[in-house]
Scaffold this motif. Structure first.
Motif, short mmCIF file in Angstrom:
data_model
loop_
_atom_site.label_atom_id
_atom_site.label_comp_id
_atom_site.label_asym_id
_atom_site.label_seq_id
_atom_site.Cartn_x
_atom_site.Cartn_y
_atom_site.Cartn_z
N PRO A 36 0.81 -1.22 0.00
CA PRO A 36 0.00 0.00 0.00
C PRO A 36 0.84 1.27 0.00
N LEU A 37 2.14 1.15 0.27
CA LEU A 37 3.01 2.32 0.22
C LEU A 37 3.39 2.71 -1.20
N LEU A 38 3.10 1.84 -2.15
CA LEU A 38 3.41 2.13 -3.55
C LEU A 38 2.12 2.54 -4.26
N SER A 39 2.03 3.82 -4.58
CA SER A 39 0.81 4.40 -5.12
C SER A 39 0.81 4.39 -6.64
N LEU A 40 -0.40 4.28 -7.23
CA LEU A 40 -0.56 4.45 -8.67
C LEU A 40 -0.97 5.88 -9.03
N ASP A 41 -1.26 6.67 -8.02
CA ASP A 41 -1.72 8.04 -8.22
C ASP A 41 -0.54 8.93 -8.58
N LYS A 42 -0.59 9.54 -9.77
CA LYS A 42 0.53 10.34 -10.26
C LYS A 42 0.77 11.61 -9.46
N THR A 43 -0.15 11.99 -8.60
CA THR A 43 0.10 13.16 -7.76
C THR A 43 1.20 12.89 -6.75
N LEU B 21 -6.07 2.43 -13.29
CA LEU B 21 -4.61 2.30 -13.33
C LEU B 21 -3.89 3.52 -12.78
N ASN B 22 -4.66 4.54 -12.39
CA ASN B 22 -4.09 5.75 -11.80
C ASN B 22 -4.66 6.04 -10.42
N MET B 23 -5.30 5.05 -9.81
CA MET B 23 -6.03 5.29 -8.56
C MET B 23 -5.60 4.36 -7.44
N ASP B 24 -5.74 4.87 -6.23
CA ASP B 24 -5.57 4.10 -5.00
C ASP B 24 -6.93 4.06 -4.29
N PRO B 25 -7.07 3.19 -3.27
CA PRO B 25 -8.26 3.25 -2.44
C PRO B 25 -8.36 4.63 -1.78
N PRO B 26 -9.57 5.14 -1.54
CA PRO B 26 -10.87 4.47 -1.70
C PRO B 26 -11.48 4.60 -3.10
N LEU C 96 -14.64 2.37 -7.77
CA LEU C 96 -14.83 2.12 -9.19
C LEU C 96 -14.76 0.64 -9.52
N ARG C 97 -13.84 -0.06 -8.88
CA ARG C 97 -13.71 -1.48 -9.17
C ARG C 97 -14.98 -2.23 -8.78
N ARG C 98 -15.60 -1.82 -7.69
CA ARG C 98 -16.83 -2.47 -7.25
C ARG C 98 -17.95 -2.28 -8.27
N LEU C 99 -17.95 -1.14 -8.97
CA LEU C 99 -19.01 -0.87 -9.94
C LEU C 99 -18.97 -1.82 -11.13
N VAL C 100 -17.78 -2.28 -11.50
CA VAL C 100 -17.67 -3.13 -12.69
C VAL C 100 -17.26 -4.57 -12.36
N GLY C 101 -16.89 -4.81 -11.13
CA GLY C 101 -16.37 -6.13 -10.76
C GLY C 101 -17.34 -7.26 -11.02
N ARG C 102 -18.64 -7.00 -10.85
CA ARG C 102 -19.63 -8.06 -11.02
C ARG C 102 -19.68 -8.57 -12.46
N ALA C 103 -19.27 -7.75 -13.41
CA ALA C 103 -19.32 -8.17 -14.82
C ALA C 103 -18.22 -9.16 -15.16
N PHE C 104 -17.20 -9.28 -14.29
CA PHE C 104 -16.05 -10.11 -14.61
C PHE C 104 -15.82 -11.24 -13.61
N THR C 105 -16.84 -11.56 -12.83
CA THR C 105 -16.70 -12.67 -11.90
C THR C 105 -16.62 -13.99 -12.66
N GLN C 106 -16.08 -15.00 -11.99
CA GLN C 106 -15.97 -16.31 -12.63
C GLN C 106 -17.34 -16.84 -13.04
N ARG C 107 -18.35 -16.58 -12.20
CA ARG C 107 -19.69 -17.07 -12.51
C ARG C 107 -20.25 -16.41 -13.77
N ARG C 108 -20.06 -15.08 -13.90
CA ARG C 108 -20.54 -14.39 -15.08
C ARG C 108 -19.78 -14.85 -16.32
N VAL C 109 -18.49 -15.07 -16.17
CA VAL C 109 -17.67 -15.48 -17.31
C VAL C 109 -18.10 -16.85 -17.82
N GLU C 110 -18.49 -17.74 -16.92
CA GLU C 110 -18.92 -19.07 -17.34
C GLU C 110 -20.11 -18.99 -18.30
#
Length: 396
Positions: free
Chosen positions: A51-58, A79-84, A89-103
């Motif tokens: 968590p000490l390594l940030s993707l945020d360019k600021t 790819l440019n964001m840290d929590p929260p 954002l990941r929670r908004l799209v994560g359901r579309a890429f679950t293993q169950r949906r992919v099956e």
């Protein structure tokens, strides 16, 4: 870094030398700015989840390598964001890429693969990237998002301009960014006019009815990332896997004889020739020590996924493709909270692509023309894959 040319043509040889001499090296990024390159498996894996390594360019120090620069409407992505914000954002799209949906997507993916292979005819030659490895993922991701056929542009030309800029055409990257921005603006407007039952409509609804959860820039950036990463990484994964099998006929024979081995084979193929040489750059939010090397806050850290996956301390005899190997834990698709969102889909597409290809073509081989690798220090993918095929048989 003097080894830049070798990195384009013989990346694993260069990484082997770097990994042997020191776990961390001071290098020069593609923009001429300094960065730190990490090469050993344990260090890379730990850094990916730190968590000490940030993707945020600021958090980037002035004068450090910052990577690709995009306009705000495309840059506000995972790819440019840290929590929260990353978590939200990941929670908004994560359901579309679950293993169950992919099956549930496997049948349509296989139908698309069969259609593409069927168009090749009974025998001949083809560039397997252009005819198969590229159109399969773009069809799948566009269907998932709900991108109409009339909007399916030449993503490969745009992504190539960003990943492997042409030195003879220095404006190509800027032109590609401008074209993508226009495309996504037009696409968003179209989907607002004609909503449908798809992921893109769902994301637009979140933005338009719950604006506190998703800004307009975040919406467009999110769709850009899903298309860009969901397409490009899978093209490279499929193409690299096919080439590796063609170059190792004894290993290809194993999966031809027993197709049930394909899922585990894909893990070894991803380890051996993954779609990315480097993970997205990181910026320490305070001074850190990696591999015994102190790295000041704000400087750029580049984590070599390909070097880590060829580390003999983690994978014995790492330069040998061994489909019987347990490659579990490889880092080709990342690790930690930034682990590839579309990993289940990328795995499924690659498994299906290989199964359909080997099932339909009883005789598949490289032509005399050498496949060409994309000239990129970050991505590991083919520009083309010329093959000869004979003795086709219809899919069951």
């Amino acid at each position: 870094m003097d080894a830049a040319d070798d990195l384009l043509t013989r990346p694993y040889d260069v990484y082997q030398r770097l990994r042997t001499t020191s776990p961390v090296h001071r290098i020069t990024g593609t923009d001429g700015q300094p960065a730190w390159l990490v090469t050993r498996f344990d260090d890379v894996r730990a850094a990916l989840a730190d968590p000490l390594l940030s993707l945020d360019k600021t958090h980037a120090r002035k004068g450090s390598y910052r990577g690709l620069s995009l306009p705000p409407a495309l840059d506000a992505n995972l790819l440019n964001m840290d929590p929260p914000d990353h978590t939200r954002l990941r929670r908004l799209v994560g359901r579309a890429f679950t293993q169950r949906r992919v099956e549930h997507l496997r049948a349509p993916i296989r139908a698309t693969a069969d259609q593409l292979l069927g168009a090749l005819g009974e025998h001949g030659t083809t560039d397997l990237i252009a005819s198969y490895a590229a159109p399969l993922p773009i069809t799948v991701i566009c269907d998932l998002l709900g991108v109409p056929g009339s909007y399916r542009r030449d993503f490969r030309a745009w992504t190539s301009a960003l990943i492997a800029p042409d030195p003879d055409h220095p404006q190509a990257a800027k032109e590609a960014i401008a074209a993508m921005l226009d495309f996504f603006t037009e696409l968003m407007a179209h989907k607002r006019r004609e909503p449908a039952d798809d992921l893109l409509t769902d994301l637009i609804a979140v933005r338009d009815t719950e604006g506190d959860r998703l800004t307009e820039d975040e919406l467009m950036s999110l769709v850009f990332l899903i298309l860009f990463a969901g397409y490009e990484n899978t093209v490279q994964l499929i193409g690299n896997a096919v080439l590796a099998l063609l170059q190792h006929p004894d290993q290809m024979a194993l999966v031809r004889k027993d197709p049930s081995r394909i899922p585990t084979a894909v893990e070894e193929l991803a380890r051996y020739e993954g779609p990315a040489l480097l993970a997205i750059r990181r910026f320490p939010i305070r001074d850190v020590t990696i591999g015994g090397v102190r790295i000041p806050a704000g400087e750029t850290i580049l984590l070599s996924l390909s070097a880590a996956n060829r580390d003999p301390d983690r994978f014995p005899d790492p330069d040998r493709l061994d489909l019987g190997r347990d490659a579990t834990g490889h880092l080709a698709l990342g690790h930690g909270i930034h682990y590839c969102l579309g990993a289940p889909l990328a795995r499924a597409e690659t498994e299906i692509a290989l199964a359909a290809l080997l099932e339909r073509f009883e005789d598949l081989e490289l032509t005399e023309k050498e496949p060409r690798w994309r000239p990129s220090l970050r991505a590991r993918g083919l520009l083309d894959l010329p093959v000869r095929y004979r003795g086709t048989r219809p899919s069951s």
